[in-house]
Design an enzyme around this catalytic site. Structure first.
Site, short mmCIF file in Angstrom:
data_model
loop_
_atom_site.label_atom_id
_atom_site.label_comp_id
_atom_site.label_asym_id
_atom_site.label_seq_id
_atom_site.Cartn_x
_atom_site.Cartn_y
_atom_site.Cartn_z
CE1 TYR A 26 -3.07 -3.14 0.46
CE2 TYR A 26 -3.44 -2.33 2.79
CZ TYR A 26 -3.75 -3.38 1.73
OH TYR A 26 -4.63 -4.18 1.95
N1 LIG Z 1 -6.22 -8.56 2.14
C1 LIG Z 1 -6.56 -8.09 0.81
O1 LIG Z 1 -6.28 -8.70 -0.52
C2 LIG Z 1 -7.19 -6.50 0.67
C3 LIG Z 1 -7.68 -6.26 -0.62
C4 LIG Z 1 -8.29 -4.94 -0.59
C5 LIG Z 1 -8.49 -4.32 0.70
N2 LIG Z 1 -7.85 -4.72 1.91
C6 LIG Z 1 -7.89 -3.94 3.05
O2 LIG Z 1 -9.32 -3.58 3.39
C7 LIG Z 1 -9.53 -2.19 3.71
C8 LIG Z 1 -10.77 -1.65 3.06
O3 LIG Z 1 -10.58 -1.85 1.60
P1 LIG Z 1 -11.33 -0.67 0.71
O4 LIG Z 1 -10.78 0.72 1.47
O5 LIG Z 1 -10.57 -0.62 -0.49
O6 LIG Z 1 -12.75 -0.66 0.60
P2 LIG Z 1 -13.88 -0.39 1.61
O7 LIG Z 1 -13.54 -0.23 3.07
O8 LIG Z 1 -14.93 -1.36 1.09
O9 LIG Z 1 -14.24 1.08 1.23
C9 LIG Z 1 -13.59 2.17 1.72
C10 LIG Z 1 -14.00 3.25 0.85
O10 LIG Z 1 -15.18 3.74 0.77
C11 LIG Z 1 -15.32 5.00 0.51
N3 LIG Z 1 -16.00 5.64 1.86
C12 LIG Z 1 -15.82 5.09 3.12
N4 LIG Z 1 -16.71 5.79 3.99
C13 LIG Z 1 -17.61 6.68 3.31
C14 LIG Z 1 -18.50 7.40 3.57
N5 LIG Z 1 -18.89 7.72 4.84
N6 LIG Z 1 -18.88 8.21 2.53
C15 LIG Z 1 -18.84 7.87 1.36
N7 LIG Z 1 -17.80 7.26 0.91
C16 LIG Z 1 -17.07 6.69 2.04
C17 LIG Z 1 -14.12 5.70 0.60
O11 LIG Z 1 -13.67 5.75 -0.95
P3 LIG Z 1 -13.66 6.93 -1.83
O12 LIG Z 1 -13.76 8.12 -1.01
O13 LIG Z 1 -12.67 6.82 -2.61
O14 LIG Z 1 -14.90 6.58 -2.32
C18 LIG Z 1 -13.09 4.37 1.23
O15 LIG Z 1 -11.92 4.57 1.13
C19 LIG Z 1 -8.09 -1.61 2.53
O16 LIG Z 1 -7.76 -0.43 3.38
C20 LIG Z 1 -7.13 -2.71 3.29
O17 LIG Z 1 -6.62 -2.31 4.41
C21 LIG Z 1 -7.08 -5.88 1.93
#
Ligand SMILES: NC(=O)c1ccc[n+]([C@@H]2O[C@H](COP(=O)([O-])OP(=O)(O)OC[C@H]3O[C@@H](n4cnc5c(N)ncnc54)[C@H](OP(=O)(O)O)[C@@H]3O)[C@@H](O)[C@H]2O)c1
Length: 308
Positions: A51
Site C-alpha cells: 500500500y
Molecule cells: N487482503 C486483501 O487482499 C485486501 C484487499 C483490499 C483491501 N484490503 C484492506 O481492506 C481495507 C478496506 O478496503 P477498501 O478501503 O478498498 O474498501 P472499503 O472499506 O470497502 O471502502 C472504503 C472506501 O469507501 C469510501 N467511503 C468510506 N466511508 C465513506 C462514507 N462515509 N461516505 C462515502 N464514501 C465512503 C472511501 O472511498 P472513496 O472516498 O474513494 O469513494 C473509502 O476509501 C483496505 O484499506 C485494506 O486495509 C485488503
C-alpha cells in the site's frame, strides 16, 4: 472489546483499512483520520507493504510509513494492534523464505516498531512449498518480530492444508483469515472457506467491508461518484444491490444511524467475524463508520439482510 480468536489481542469492532494512506489521503489527512479513529475507541489498523504502490509516484510502503510516523507521535503503541502483510509488492510478490524474512524487516523499519502484532500472508503462492512459507512465518514469531500470523485470500482447501502443516510441524498457526466479504459479495467466503475457519477456531477479518464504498449508500441510480473506486463499486448497482440499499436505508432510519454502520454491523455479526475492515479518507467519512464500534442489529434484522 472482542478477542481475536486464540490470541491475547483485544481488538475494536472496526478495523481501520490503511490502503488510503498515501493514496487518496495525504499524510495530514491520514493523521487526522487515525487520530479520530483512536479517539473514538478504535485500536486495530490494517496495512500492507504494497500500500499504495499503484498510486502515481508511489513505490509501496507509503501507508506503513505514515502509520509509523503516527505511532511515533503517540505514547500508546502497546494499545494499538498493527496488522500488515507480505506477498504482493513488486520484487517481493511471492511467499519464499527470503521474501518473508526480508519484507518483515522492511515493514518493521517503516512502521518504526519492534514487532508486528498480526502478519498476513497476503496471497497464497502455489509456486512455493507451504512448508517453506510456514517455517519462515514461524521463525518470525520465534524471533519476536511478529506476534501472530494470519492468511489472506486463501481457498478452503489451501487454508486447511496450511493449518495441517502448521499443526504437524509445531509451527505458529494462522489465527485469522482476511477474505473479501460484505453484504453484496458473499460467495467467496460463505460455505467452504467459512467452514474451515470455524472448524479451526480462526477469526475472520473481512476486507472491502463497504464493497469499496457501495455500502455507504453513495452510489445510487443517476448519481456520479468521483473516486478511483467508482468503476468497481458501481458494479454493485444492480437489482440485488438496490434491494440491499433499500433495507439498509430502512434499518439506518430505524436506528438513527448511518447506512455504512448498518452494513458493517451485519458483517460484524456473521459467524467467525471479529472485526470488519473499512477505510475512510476524511473525518466526515470516518464519522459514518465509527458508530459500528458500539452498535448491534437484532438477530431479526441480521436475518432480514441475509435473506436478500
Ligand atoms: N487482503 C486483501 O487482499 C485486501 C484487499 C483490499 C483491501 N484490503 C484492506 O481492506 C481495507 C478496506 O478496503 P477498501 O478501503 O478498498 O474498501 P472499503 O472499506 O470497502 O471502502 C472504503 C472506501 O469507501 C469510501 N467511503 C468510506 N466511508 C465513506 C462514507 N462515509 N461516505 C462515502 N464514501 C465512503 C472511501 O472511498 P472513496 O472516498 O474513494 O469513494 C473509502 O476509501 C483496505 O484499506 C485494506 O486495509 C485488503
Amino acid at each position: 472489546m472482542p478477542i481475536l480468536s486464540t490470541t491475547d489481542l483485544n481488538v475494536s469492532r472496526l478495523c481501520l483499512g490503511g490502503n488510503v494512506f498515501g493514496w487518496t489521503a495525504d499524510e495530514d489527512q491520514s493523521f487526522a483520520v487515525l487520530d479520530a479513529y483512536a479517539a473514538a475507541g478504535g485500536n486495530f489498523i490494517d496495512t500492507a507493504d504494497v500500500y499504495s504502490a499503484w498510486a502515481e509516484g508511489n513505490s509501496g510502503g507509503e501507508s506503513e510509513t505514515i502509520i509509523g510516523k503516527w505511532l511515533a507521535k503517540r505514547s500508546d503503541r502497546d494499545q494499538i494492534v498493527v496488522a500488515t502483510k507480505v506477498g504482493m509488492l513488486a520484487g517481493f510478490n511471492n511467499q519464499k523464505r527470503d521474501t518473508i524474512l526480508t519484507s518483515a524487516e522492511r515493514s518493521l523499519k517503516r512502521l518504526g516498531v519492534d514487532h508486528i502484532d498480526l502478519y498476513y500472508n497476503h496471497l497464497d503462492d502455489p509456486n512455493t512449498p507451504l512448508e517453506e512459507t510456514l517455517a519462515a512465518y514461524d521463525q518470525l514469531v520465534k524471533d519476536g518480530k511478529v506476534r501472530y500470523v494470519a492468511a489472506s485470500n486463501f481457498s478452503a482447501e489451501r487454508l486447511a492444508q496450511a493449518l495441517e502443516i502448521q499443526e504437524r510441524e509445531g509451527f505458529a498457526k494462522f489465527v485469522a483469515l482476511q477474505p473479501e466479504y460484505n453484504l453484496v459479495s458473499r460467495d467467496k467466503f460463505e460455505g467452504d472457506v467459512q467452514d474451515v475457519v470455524a472448524r479451526n477456531g480462526l477469526a475472520t477479518v473481512p476486507y472491502f467491508g463497504l464493497a469499496r464504498g457501495f455500502l455507504t449508500g453513495k452510489y445510487r441510480p443517476g448519481v456520479e461518484v468521483r473516486s478511483p473506486r467508482a468503476g468497481a463499486a458501481s458494479k454493485h448497482l444492480d437489482e440485488h444491490g438496490l434491494q440491499v440499499l433499500e433495507v439498509l436505508d430502512d434499518l439506518a432510519e430505524t436506528h438513527q444511524t448511518t447506512v455504512a454502520a448498518v452494513a458493517l454491523a451485519w458483517l460484524a455479526q456473521q459467524p467467525t467475524v471479529v472485526a470488519p475492515i473499512a477505510s475512510a479518507r476524511t473525518l466526515e467519512q470516518l464519522s459514518d463508520l465509527t458508530p459500528l464500534l458500539d452498535f448491534e442489529l437484532t438477530q431479526a434484522e441480521v436475518d432480514r439482510l441475509s435473506a436478500i
